[in-house]
Scaffold this active site. Structure first.
Site, short mmCIF file in Angstrom:
data_model
loop_
_atom_site.label_atom_id
_atom_site.label_comp_id
_atom_site.label_asym_id
_atom_site.label_seq_id
_atom_site.Cartn_x
_atom_site.Cartn_y
_atom_site.Cartn_z
N LYS A 181 -50.63 -18.00 -11.28
CA LYS A 181 -49.60 -18.84 -11.90
C LYS A 181 -50.25 -20.05 -12.58
O LYS A 181 -51.30 -20.53 -12.15
CB LYS A 181 -48.62 -19.34 -10.83
CG LYS A 181 -47.81 -18.23 -10.18
CD LYS A 181 -46.78 -17.69 -11.15
CE LYS A 181 -45.72 -16.87 -10.47
NZ LYS A 181 -44.74 -17.66 -9.76
N CYS A 199 -26.80 -33.33 15.79
CA CYS A 199 -26.16 -33.21 17.11
C CYS A 199 -26.48 -34.38 18.03
O CYS A 199 -25.92 -34.49 19.12
CB CYS A 199 -26.53 -31.89 17.79
SG CYS A 199 -28.23 -31.86 18.38
N TYR A 256 -44.93 -2.58 -18.93
CA TYR A 256 -46.22 -2.91 -18.32
C TYR A 256 -46.61 -2.04 -17.13
O TYR A 256 -47.65 -2.25 -16.54
CB TYR A 256 -46.29 -4.38 -17.90
CG TYR A 256 -45.13 -4.87 -17.04
CD1 TYR A 256 -44.88 -4.34 -15.79
CD2 TYR A 256 -44.30 -5.90 -17.50
CE1 TYR A 256 -43.84 -4.80 -15.02
CE2 TYR A 256 -43.26 -6.37 -16.73
CZ TYR A 256 -43.02 -5.82 -15.49
OH TYR A 256 -41.99 -6.27 -14.74
N ASP A 269 0.80 4.24 -2.64
CA ASP A 269 0.56 5.63 -2.24
C ASP A 269 1.65 6.55 -2.76
O ASP A 269 1.39 7.69 -3.17
CB ASP A 269 0.47 5.74 -0.71
CG ASP A 269 -0.81 5.09 -0.18
OD1 ASP A 269 -0.89 4.82 1.03
OD2 ASP A 269 -1.73 4.84 -1.00
N ASP A 274 -41.57 -14.26 -18.20
CA ASP A 274 -40.51 -14.81 -17.35
C ASP A 274 -39.17 -14.24 -17.80
O ASP A 274 -38.42 -14.86 -18.54
CB ASP A 274 -40.52 -16.34 -17.47
CG ASP A 274 -39.92 -16.99 -16.25
OD1 ASP A 274 -39.57 -16.26 -15.31
OD2 ASP A 274 -39.81 -18.22 -16.25
N CYS A 302 -35.52 -31.02 16.96
CA CYS A 302 -34.33 -31.30 17.75
C CYS A 302 -34.39 -30.43 19.00
O CYS A 302 -34.71 -29.24 18.92
CB CYS A 302 -33.10 -30.96 16.92
SG CYS A 302 -31.61 -30.76 17.89
N GLU A 314 -52.54 -9.51 -18.01
CA GLU A 314 -51.34 -9.42 -18.85
C GLU A 314 -50.52 -10.68 -18.66
O GLU A 314 -50.33 -11.10 -17.53
CB GLU A 314 -50.45 -8.25 -18.40
CG GLU A 314 -51.08 -6.91 -18.49
CD GLU A 314 -50.27 -5.84 -17.75
OE1 GLU A 314 -49.22 -6.17 -17.15
OE2 GLU A 314 -50.69 -4.69 -17.77
N ASP A 323 0.84 -1.21 0.00
CA ASP A 323 0.00 0.00 0.00
C ASP A 323 0.87 1.25 0.00
O ASP A 323 0.56 2.25 -0.65
CB ASP A 323 -0.90 0.01 1.24
CG ASP A 323 -2.05 -0.98 1.11
OD1 ASP A 323 -2.84 -1.12 2.05
OD2 ASP A 323 -2.16 -1.61 0.03
N ALA A 324 1.99 1.20 0.74
CA ALA A 324 2.86 2.37 0.85
C ALA A 324 3.48 2.71 -0.51
O ALA A 324 3.52 3.87 -0.92
CB ALA A 324 3.96 2.12 1.88
N CYS A 366 -31.72 -36.14 16.68
CA CYS A 366 -31.28 -35.20 15.65
C CYS A 366 -30.10 -35.81 14.89
O CYS A 366 -29.13 -36.23 15.51
CB CYS A 366 -30.87 -33.88 16.29
SG CYS A 366 -30.09 -32.75 15.12
N CYS A 422 -26.90 -27.30 19.01
CA CYS A 422 -27.00 -28.04 17.75
C CYS A 422 -26.39 -27.20 16.62
O CYS A 422 -26.91 -26.14 16.29
CB CYS A 422 -28.46 -28.36 17.42
SG CYS A 422 -28.64 -29.17 15.82
N LYS A 435 -47.65 -12.97 -17.75
CA LYS A 435 -46.53 -12.72 -16.84
C LYS A 435 -45.27 -13.25 -17.51
O LYS A 435 -45.03 -14.45 -17.58
CB LYS A 435 -46.76 -13.41 -15.49
CG LYS A 435 -45.69 -13.09 -14.48
CD LYS A 435 -46.12 -13.52 -13.09
CE LYS A 435 -45.18 -13.02 -12.02
NZ LYS A 435 -43.83 -13.52 -12.14
S1 IVH Z 1 -46.38 -5.75 -12.45
C1 IVH Z 1 -46.49 -3.89 -8.40
N1 IVH Z 1 -46.76 -6.92 -14.75
O1 IVH Z 1 -43.31 -10.40 -12.17
C2 IVH Z 1 -46.53 -4.61 -9.69
N2 IVH Z 1 -44.99 -7.72 -13.37
O2 IVH Z 1 -43.74 -11.37 -9.47
C3 IVH Z 1 -45.26 -5.30 -10.02
N3 IVH Z 1 -43.67 -9.53 -14.35
O3 IVH Z 1 -41.01 -8.26 -10.59
C4 IVH Z 1 -45.05 -5.83 -11.34
N4 IVH Z 1 -44.78 -9.69 -16.24
O4 IVH Z 1 -40.54 -9.00 -13.00
C5 IVH Z 1 -46.02 -6.89 -13.63
N5 IVH Z 1 -47.18 -7.86 -16.83
C6 IVH Z 1 -46.45 -7.82 -15.73
C7 IVH Z 1 -45.36 -8.69 -15.50
C8 IVH Z 1 -44.66 -8.61 -14.31
C9 IVH Z 1 -43.78 -10.16 -15.53
C10 IVH Z 1 -42.69 -9.86 -13.29
C11 IVH Z 1 -41.89 -8.69 -12.80
C12 IVH Z 1 -42.15 -8.62 -11.31
C13 IVH Z 1 -42.58 -10.01 -11.03
C14 IVH Z 1 -43.43 -10.07 -9.79
#
Ligand code: IVH
Length: 696
Positions: free
Chosen positions: A330, A426, A242, A52, A135, A441, A131, A48-49, A423, A447, A133
């Site tokens: 979901k 432990c 969205y 510096d 991924d 346990c 909408e 470090d010296a 357990c 533990c 969702k």
């Molecule tokens: S709305 C407060 N709309 O899902 C509202 N989220 O589980 C927050 N996602 O972090 C988000 N499609 O990454 C919204 N049409 C959609 C979405 C969506 C995917 C994801 C988003 C969020 C996660 C929540």
């Protein structure tokens, strides 16, 4: 760095201008080299010296020849250079997550909750937007006067990583909004990769001998979080917008209006999004999406339903980190069959013995699964699961996969699984109290499994949130004998050199860890309580306790007093709305154990525990006050009144006592109003309460 032998460099004050220019160039390169060695490779080459001294020499020469200061001068970089990661960006409005439902009943409950909260009749219309969702990974884009200025990943919801340069390379992220735009607006959306682009990318990665991505989501995340934007630019990323976060002026009054504005500004909005008149339409939409899912060119894992009317969204607000006005429905779990090789027992933070199935690895909806939960002793018996069986497993959302059932005739000779009464870690007795399904346990703090799990919980994100102190580090330091309780975490600074010397560590990571720990010496009371890992004290209950007792010493004193059954402190604890007698007993049990109180006091001596109810809340006239609602309220429902009061830092309780500050009386009040009168408490009408709570 290879260096030719050089003559002793001239002193800064004896140097000529030509020599100075050459020397500043050399110093810039040499210092940059040492910065990289230190910060990025974690392998410093000089002391470090000596480092510096190089910087001091650079500064002295620059002081004599200011005209020669280079654009890449080391003096422009203060102290530590970027540490090879992204800068943090705070979202103007937090990015929240969503609650999930998995079936029509769950969705019906969501709708019923919304109506109850808003005081709507059971069949009243409820306009929703559905909408897909997506991924992918969510991002926040900031536009100022229509110009894209910065963008960040979601991160912990409050702040994310600054990936502006990378986002600029994505075609569907407009650099400018089309048409009139507010002075400031945050746009939220999902960055994703199509299935076709994902397959093509993996094929190219394979050809180049690079690592393959497990699924399109990982590929999108890996591509966006590149330090070199040129790599991101070469990856086919897309965006669906969205939602809107902070906005200097309201762009619409409905969510569907938001989506129209987003389209008009030039964003891609998912074309399958629909305005739905009620739950029946939502259910039909859900079925359609589930049927069409496989045919889409991008992965979706459900449908997000949002209340269309933004004024209603505003009233509904949030609970924890999720809005009350939206839910993610979901799709059903993805299933597969495989062979169960062994049953292993995991010992949790509270001593619970959880059986885990070790499986022949199998692909379930794109994820390789090699373990699944068997829940508990009774479930194993009920499903008659035996080692060697072929079992049906499923993944539902993000939760751990589960064993659903045994699917085949089993080979002869398999034996029942006998759940141990000791357990496995432990050796202490493992007891199952009558009426409970979980065997625990009794080893408590002796533990090792419980100690490690408790420490992991203590350092986890919703608790102390210590960066770098995850399960591996905790287990490693525990095995080294450095951590026997949570207070030891705050003594690790003294071991920085020892940590740095460990395999896989180094000076930088050790320093970062110590810094992360030091940053958490100041901790809000609710996080502190949650971190203790007391049974049944999750984030919500920890918040209720922190709000009620406000200061750590008060909480501690009251909990000790509450260990006496029938004491006033115990009654008060049990009557906090949302706590109740069972949880009060759990807290009392914790405080009955002297070793727990010792640990608490050890921590309190090392930490600065910040009282609850601060900031905007503390300014409210009702912050810290205890409120009871009684009678029928006319302008708001009970849950709404309670949520609003709690958001302002008030404690809402069920029963009236001399500790109650306000009793809000609606129509047809009963005994509580009488009792309030008798005790001479402050009684408010609903209108007076609204004025006090600034509910406009
Ligand atoms: S709305 C407060 N709309 O899902 C509202 N989220 O589980 C927050 N996602 O972090 C988000 N499609 O990454 C919204 N049409 C959609 C979405 C969506 C995917 C994801 C988003 C969020 C996660 C929540």
């Amino acid at each position: 760095m290879t260096r030719r032998p050089r003559q002793a460099p001239p002193e800064p004050d004896a140097i000529s201008e030509a020599e100075a220019a050459a020397e500043l160039a050399r110093l810039a390169a040499e210092i940059a080299h040492h910065d990289r060695a230190y910060h990025q490779r974690d392998a410093p080459e000089i002391t470090d010296a000596a480092y510096d001294a190089l910087r001091a020499r650079n500064a002295a020469i620059e002081a004599r020849f200011p005209a020669l200061v280079r654009p890449d001068s080391p003096s422009h970089r203060v102290g530590a250079a970027p540490e090879g990661g992204f800068a943090k960006l705070r979202h103007a409005q937090p990015m929240l997550s969503l609650d999930n439902v998995f079936d029509p009943e769950g969705f019906a409950e969501f709708a019923a909750r919304v109506r109850r909260f808003l005081g709507l009749a059971a069949g009243a219309p409820l306009r929703l937007v559905g909408e897909p969702k997506i991924d992918g990974l969510s991002i926040n884009l900031t536009y100022e006067h229509g110009k894209f200025t910065r963008g960040a990943t979601r991160g912990d919801g409050a702040e994310g990583e600054d990936v502006t340069a990378n986002l600029r390379t994505i075609k569907s992220v407009p650099q400018r909004l089309r048409g009139p735009a507010p002075a400031l607006i945050e746009i939220r959306g999902e960055v994703f990769m199509t299935k076709a682009d994902f397959l093509a990318l993996n094929a190219a990665q394979e050809k180049a001998g690079e690592r393959l991505f497990a699924n399109p989501r990982n590929a999108a995340a890996g591509s966006l979080r590149q330090l070199d934007p040129r790599i991101t630019a070469s990856r086919p990323l897309s965006l669906f917008a969205y939602a809107i976060g902070e906005a200097s002026e309201a762009p619409a009054t409905t969510h569907s209006g938001y989506l129209d504005r987003l389209r008009a500004w030039g964003f891609a909005v998912n074309p399958l999004s629909r305005l739905l008149a009620d739950e029946a339409e939502a259910a039909a939409f859900q079925a359609g999406m589930a049927a069409g899912r496989a045919g889409l060119d991008y992965d979706i894992d459900g449908v997000v339903y949002k209340i269309d009317d933004l004024a209603l969204q505003q009233r509904l607000g949030f609970v924890g980190r999720a809005p009350r006005w939206a839910t993610a429905w979901k799709f059903p779990a993805e299933q597969a069959t495989t062979v169960l090789r062994a049953i292993r027992l995991q010992v949790g933070r509270t001593g619970a013995l959880t059986p885990v199935a070790e499986l022949e690895p199998v692909n379930v909806g794109g994820v390789l699964v090699s373990r699944a939960s068997l829940h508990n002793e009774d479930e194993i018996a009920r499903k008659d699961v035996r080692i060697g069986d072929t079992v049906l497993i499923q993944r539902a959302g993000d939760v751990i996969p589960q064993v659903v059932a045994v699917v085949t005739e089993r080979p002869r000779g398999t034996e029942n699984f006998v759940f141990p009464d000791h357990c496995p870690v432990c050796g202490s007795l493992a007891l199952r109290p009558p009426g409970e399904v979980v065997r625990r346990c009794t080893g408590g703090l002796i533990c090792p499994a419980q100690v490690v799990e408790r420490l992991i919980h203590f350092a986890s994100r919703p608790a102390f949130d210590i960066d770098g102190m995850g399960d591996k580090t905790v287990a490693e330091f525990h095995a080294a004998g450095w951590l026997s309780g949570p207070a030891d975490i705050f003594r690790l600074a003294a071991r920085e050199a020892e940590i740095a010397a460990r395999e896989g560590w180094g000076a930088l990571s050790a320093r970062n860890l110590v810094r992360a720990i030091e940053a958490r010496r100041t901790i809000p009371l609710d996080r502190f309580i949650y971190a203790l890992g007391i049974r049944r004290i999750g984030e919500r209950n920890a918040r209720l306790l922190a709000r009620h007792y406000a200061r750590f010493p008060d909480w501690r004193a009251q909990m000790l007093a509450a260990t006496t059954v029938g004491s006033e402190a115990r009654e008060a604890l049990g009557s906090i709305l949302g706590i109740g007698p069972a949880i009060a007993e759990e807290l009392a049990d914790f405080f009955c154990e002297p070793r727990n109180v010792e640990t608490l006091d050890e921590l309190a001596a090392l930490l600065d525990i910040v009282p609850a109810a601060r900031g905007a809340e503390a300014d409210s006239a009702v912050a810290g006050k205890t409120v009871v609602f009684t009678g029928t309220l006319e302008t708001m429902t009970r849950p709404e009144a309670k949520a609003r009061a709690e958001a302002l830092g008030a404690n809402v309780t069920e029963s009236v006592s001399k500790k109650t500050d306000f009793v809000v009386v609606g129509a047809d009040p009963g005994s509580k109003a009488r009792k309030a009168q008798e005790l001479g408490l402050r009684v408010l009408t609903e209108a007076e309460w609204r004025a006090l709570a600034q509910m406009t």
